[in-house]
Design a protein around this motif. Structure first.
Motif, PDB file in Angstrom:
ATOM      1  N   LEU A 154       2.132   6.130   3.989  1.00  0.00           N
ATOM      2  CA  LEU A 154       2.670   5.043   3.165  1.00  0.00           C
ATOM      3  C   LEU A 154       4.192   5.097   3.192  1.00  0.00           C
ATOM      4  O   LEU A 154       4.774   6.162   2.999  1.00  0.00           O
ATOM      5  CB  LEU A 154       2.164   5.138   1.728  1.00  0.00           C
ATOM      6  CG  LEU A 154       2.670   4.013   0.801  1.00  0.00           C
ATOM      7  CD1 LEU A 154       1.535   3.445  -0.047  1.00  0.00           C
ATOM      8  CD2 LEU A 154       3.798   4.534  -0.119  1.00  0.00           C
ATOM      9  N   THR A 178       0.717   1.972   5.831  1.00  0.00           N
ATOM     10  CA  THR A 178       0.787   1.025   4.719  1.00  0.00           C
ATOM     11  C   THR A 178       2.243   0.892   4.301  1.00  0.00           C
ATOM     12  O   THR A 178       2.921   1.894   4.060  1.00  0.00           O
ATOM     13  CB  THR A 178      -0.042   1.517   3.517  1.00  0.00           C
ATOM     14  OG1 THR A 178      -1.418   1.614   3.909  1.00  0.00           O
ATOM     15  CG2 THR A 178       0.084   0.551   2.343  1.00  0.00           C
ATOM     16  N   TYR A 212      -2.919   9.101   0.307  1.00  0.00           N
ATOM     17  CA  TYR A 212      -2.223   9.106   1.595  1.00  0.00           C
ATOM     18  C   TYR A 212      -1.876  10.532   2.015  1.00  0.00           C
ATOM     19  O   TYR A 212      -1.562  11.387   1.186  1.00  0.00           O
ATOM     20  CB  TYR A 212      -0.951   8.256   1.509  1.00  0.00           C
ATOM     21  CG  TYR A 212      -1.241   6.834   1.103  1.00  0.00           C
ATOM     22  CD1 TYR A 212      -1.582   5.867   2.042  1.00  0.00           C
ATOM     23  CD2 TYR A 212      -1.222   6.462  -0.244  1.00  0.00           C
ATOM     24  CE1 TYR A 212      -1.883   4.573   1.663  1.00  0.00           C
ATOM     25  CE2 TYR A 212      -1.518   5.165  -0.628  1.00  0.00           C
ATOM     26  CZ  TYR A 212      -1.845   4.222   0.324  1.00  0.00           C
ATOM     27  OH  TYR A 212      -2.153   2.936  -0.063  1.00  0.00           O
TER      28      TYR A 212
END
Length: 322
Positions: A154, A178, A212
């Motif tokens: 992320l 992401t 994550y």
């Protein structure tokens, strides 16, 4: 030559366009005619002298370096007698933050280890966008984060200068990426290859169930415990930028969290590195990374460029053209 200079810390109003002496390269230096430069967070620190700890390096009461600017792209005009890597006419790009700064000028003399050959498939403006921001992203993901193929990564602040490079570099390592950004930047994230995009104006990723393996915080105001909650059991958090409170939490709480559990909390201080710049050159040549440029300003518009950059809404990089 013309250059942006300043003698006191402060707002962009202290920056002035002046005529100064054109540098002469020393035996181990390269004289570069600068075509483009770029604005980075480090330039703001240099301008304002804040946080105050930075003054230990940049000058306690007044700035040590009179011409700001770190990233350059341009053409070699002359070389010192001991220079082996470059010759007049070579197109180069590099990071001057480790050798005196000075990018907001028409010419600069720098050690050859601050430069690499510019890829033929990118413009001077694109090349100038790369050094500090891309190397920061690379060092955060690879060196501090230990990124591996297949990991869930992320990037918080994914549409800015460092963040846009981080998304693309993480993808080049084979990660599932992401990106977190505002509504207006969602299309940019998708265009640079993000697998998922989160609009922070509509949802808070720290309150969701998704975890994550690696989080790179380029921007934002979340607390370290909030980041820790959405790390996987052996995940790593790397602080690159964001609120100062977040930085101090990482520095003081991070080591304790890292020692007492399986999750790692780290902070990054980017350092200019020719090998890392060569690594980025290869990614650029392979088309795996494409600089995202928000807008360009002329040399005499540098104060205006800083004011825009300070607002914190740049989509990619802010470029200075000579």
């Amino acid at each position: 030559m013309k250059a942006i200079t300043y003698t006191n810390y402060g707002s962009p109003d202290v920056l002035e366009l002046k005529e100064v002496a054109k540098p002469v390269p020393e035996d181990n230096q390269v004289l570069v005619k600068i075509h483009a430069a770029s604005v980075n967070y480090g330039n703001l620190v240099l301008l304002k002298g804040k946080p105050y700890l930075a003054r230990l390096v940049f000058g306690l009461l007044k700035p040590k370096y009179k011409i700001p600017g770190g990233d350059i792209a341009g053409q070699v005009e002359a070389v010192g007698k001991n220079v082996k890597l470059f010759k007049p006419g070579d197109e180069v790009f590099g990071d001057l933050s480790g050798c005196g700064w000075g990018a907001f000028a028409e010419y600069v003399s720098v050690p050859e280890n601050a430069l690499v050959i510019k890829p033929a498939n990118v413009s001077f403006e694109e090349a100038a966008a790369v050094p500090m921001a891309a190397v920061t992203a690379l060092q955060g993901l690879r060196d501090k984060g230990g990124i591996l193929s297949g990991q869930k990564v992320l990037i918080n602040g994914a549409s800015g200068g460092v963040g846009a490079f981080a998304v693309q570099i993480a993808k080049s390592f084979g990660a599932e990426v992401t990106g977190v950004c505002s509504t207006r930047n969602l299309d940019i994230l998708r265009s640079i290859g993000a697998d998922h995009a989160i609009d922070y104006t509509k949802e808070d990723f720290t309150k969701k169930d998704e975890c994550y393996d690696l989080i790179l915080a380029v921007n934002g105001h979340h607390t370290i415990p909030a980041y820790k909650r959405v790390l996987s059991s052996n995940g790593t958090f790397v602080h690159v930028g964001g609120a100062e409170a977040q930085l101090f939490q990482t520095i003081f709480l991070g080591p304790w969290i890292s020692m007492t559990g399986s999750k790692k909390m780290r902070s990054l201080l980017q350092r200019a590195n020719q090998e890392d710049l060569l690594f980025m050159k290869e990614l650029l040549e392979a088309g795996k990374v494409k600089p995202v440029i928000d807008r360009c300003y002329k040399l005499d518009e540098v104060p205006e460029a800083f004011r825009y950059f300070e607002e914190g809404h740049a989509q990619g990089k802010v470029i200075i053209t000579m």
